[in-house]
Design a protein around this motif. Structure first.
Motif, PDB file in Angstrom:
ATOM      1  N   SER A 186       0.827  -1.205   0.000  1.00  0.00           N
ATOM      2  CA  SER A 186       0.000   0.000   0.000  1.00  0.00           C
ATOM      3  C   SER A 186       0.865   1.259   0.000  1.00  0.00           C
ATOM      4  CB  SER A 186      -0.954   0.011   1.193  1.00  0.00           C
ATOM      5  OG  SER A 186      -0.249   0.131   2.411  1.00  0.00           O
ATOM      6  N   ARG A 187       2.004   1.230   0.700  1.00  0.00           N
ATOM      7  CA  ARG A 187       2.914   2.386   0.686  1.00  0.00           C
ATOM      8  C   ARG A 187       3.492   2.586  -0.709  1.00  0.00           C
ATOM      9  NH1 ARG A 187       7.587   2.625   4.242  1.00  0.00           N
ATOM     10  NH2 ARG A 187       7.466   4.846   3.862  1.00  0.00           N
ATOM     11  N   TRP A 189       2.097   1.674  -3.480  1.00  0.00           N
ATOM     12  CA  TRP A 189       1.008   2.132  -4.329  1.00  0.00           C
ATOM     13  C   TRP A 189       0.736   3.620  -4.120  1.00  0.00           C
ATOM     14  CZ3 TRP A 189      -1.590   1.313  -8.502  1.00  0.00           C
ATOM     15  CH2 TRP A 189      -2.871   1.844  -8.684  1.00  0.00           C
ATOM     16  N   GLN A 190       0.730   4.062  -2.878  1.00  0.00           N
ATOM     17  CA  GLN A 190       0.512   5.473  -2.589  1.00  0.00           C
ATOM     18  C   GLN A 190       1.595   6.337  -3.221  1.00  0.00           C
ATOM     19  OE1 GLN A 190       0.313   5.609   1.684  1.00  0.00           O
ATOM     20  NE2 GLN A 190      -1.629   4.488   1.776  1.00  0.00           N
ATOM     21  N   ARG A 193       0.996   6.461  -7.061  1.00  0.00           N
ATOM     22  CA  ARG A 193      -0.123   7.340  -7.420  1.00  0.00           C
ATOM     23  C   ARG A 193       0.233   8.812  -7.177  1.00  0.00           C
ATOM     24  NH1 ARG A 193      -2.253   5.658 -11.160  1.00  0.00           N
ATOM     25  NH2 ARG A 193      -3.710   7.395 -10.911  1.00  0.00           N
ATOM     26  N   ALA A 194       0.994   9.085  -6.120  1.00  0.00           N
ATOM     27  CA  ALA A 194       1.399  10.461  -5.838  1.00  0.00           C
ATOM     28  C   ALA A 194       2.334  10.985  -6.920  1.00  0.00           C
ATOM     29  CB  ALA A 194       2.066  10.542  -4.470  1.00  0.00           C
ATOM     30  N   MET A 211      -2.552  -1.769  -8.794  1.00  0.00           N
ATOM     31  CA  MET A 211      -1.827  -2.104  -7.572  1.00  0.00           C
ATOM     32  C   MET A 211      -1.265  -3.518  -7.635  1.00  0.00           C
ATOM     33  SD  MET A 211      -3.131  -1.743  -3.631  1.00  0.00           S
ATOM     34  CE  MET A 211      -2.048  -2.056  -2.237  1.00  0.00           C
ATOM     35  N   ASP A 220       0.744  -5.841   3.181  1.00  0.00           N
ATOM     36  CA  ASP A 220       0.881  -4.999   4.367  1.00  0.00           C
ATOM     37  C   ASP A 220       0.846  -5.790   5.669  1.00  0.00           C
ATOM     38  OD1 ASP A 220       0.941  -2.796   2.687  1.00  0.00           O
ATOM     39  OD2 ASP A 220      -1.215  -2.443   2.830  1.00  0.00           O
ATOM     40  N   GLN A 263       7.161  10.775   2.941  1.00  0.00           N
ATOM     41  CA  GLN A 263       6.244   9.644   2.822  1.00  0.00           C
ATOM     42  C   GLN A 263       6.989   8.347   2.515  1.00  0.00           C
ATOM     43  OE1 GLN A 263       3.045  10.222  -0.006  1.00  0.00           O
ATOM     44  NE2 GLN A 263       2.788   8.038  -0.315  1.00  0.00           N
ATOM     45  N   THR A 264       8.024   8.438   1.711  1.00  0.00           N
ATOM     46  CA  THR A 264       8.708   7.225   1.262  1.00  0.00           C
ATOM     47  C   THR A 264       9.918   6.855   2.093  1.00  0.00           C
ATOM     48  OG1 THR A 264      10.050   8.510  -0.301  1.00  0.00           O
ATOM     49  CG2 THR A 264       7.992   7.577  -1.123  1.00  0.00           C
TER      50      THR A 264
END
Length: 300
Positions: A186-187, A189-190, A193-194, A211, A220, A263-264
């Motif tokens: 999920s990280r 994927w976020q 998308r960002a 995804m 996750d 974020q990353t």
């Protein structure tokens, strides 16, 4: 009187990270390494190969130096940026990407006998006596042969280090906890998308990538530890930048917008594969609950 390294191993929380090539330590675990060193923990990095199959991606002037020698200096600079003072090479040759001709080189890490390579690493484990060991996962994060081999060699080395009958120099040592570094799907994927939303090129696929089609990442629910390294991000960034031949000034790793950078890279994720599970999931300290040989709890 100054204590010997053997004495330190009994009381000082010790982390040992195994990485296939120079620069992997900074990208995968740079925050953990910097934080651990800053908090007074003993930190040791093992690099399995010299990165012989790497390319001078940034096109920097090497002068009279060959790329392998230059990468050794880059690694030394990166470790210094992270505050890591102890390091060893395992002594193998970079195997190149999966399917490349270099996979068959007789000195390649990919072709190395598993027990021979594991004995080399087990000897280091017995000398350093780490409480926590970190490596790639069984898939080698993204499938590179050396990353896969780093995992299998680490698993076997931890076994041999604790085996009183193993043909390994040094006194047996039982690693308390063995982790693999990871990134939750999920990280990933976020982030993808960002990047797409910011009209930036994503290294994880095209704008319409789904995804389930991401090139790597783990589910996750298997993540067992999340380490906050935001305070140490400048050190991690400096370490990555030290690998100038591999990570150019305009690279993805160094040029994310600040929000995406946090974020990353502000959280590094890990999966516990061996050792006592923590009642707290995700853990926020890989050393939580570990006791030294004299029964003193060294962390958690």
């Amino acid at each position: 009187m100054p204590r010997s390294r053997e004495e330190l191993a009994l009381t000082v929380p010790t982390l040992l990270c195994v990485h296939p090539h120079p620069d992997d330590e900074s990208i995968a675990c740079g925050g953990l390494l910097a934080r651990s060193a800053a908090e007074g923990r003993r930190v040791f990095v093992v690099t399995c190969t010299g990165g012989e199959e790497g390319e001078n991606l940034a096109g920097i002037d090497l002068g009279d130096e060959d790329l392998v020698s230059h990468r050794r200096r880059e690694l030394a600079d990166a470790l210094a940026a992270l505050g890591v003072t102890e390091h060893a090479y395992l002594g193998y040759r970079d195997s190149g990407m999966a399917g490349s001709e270099a996979n068959g080189h007789p000195d390649s890490f990919h072709r190395a006998d598993l027990d021979e390579a594991a004995r080399r690493l087990a000897a280091i484990l017995r000398r350093v006596r780490p409480h926590v060991v970190v490596s790639d996962d069984e898939r080698g994060t993204y499938g590179h042969p050396d990353h896969v081999k780093a995992h299998t060699v680490t698993v076997r080395a931890v076994e041999l280090a604790a085996d009183h009958g193993a043909d390994v120099p040094g006194e047996p040592w039982q690693v308390a906890k063995r982790y693999v570094h990871a990134i939750g799907r999920s990280r990933l994927w976020q982030l993808h998308r960002a990047l797409v939303a910011a009209d930036l090129v994503s290294p994880f696929g095209a704008a319409d990538t789904l995804m389930e089609d991401l090139p790597f990442g783990v589910d996750d629910e298997v993540i067992t530890a999340e380490i906050d390294v935001e305070e140490w991000m400048p050190r991690k960034r400096s370490a990555m930048a030290a690998h100038r031949s591999q990570i150019a000034d305009d690279s993805f790793f160094l040029n994310l917008p600040d929000g995406l950078m946090r974020q990353t890279q502000a959280i590094e994720q890990f999966v516990l594969e061996q050792g006592p599970p923590s009642p707290e999931v995700p853990e926020t300290d890989l050393f939580a609950g570990i006791a030294s040989n004299d029964g003193t709890v060294v962390a958690g």
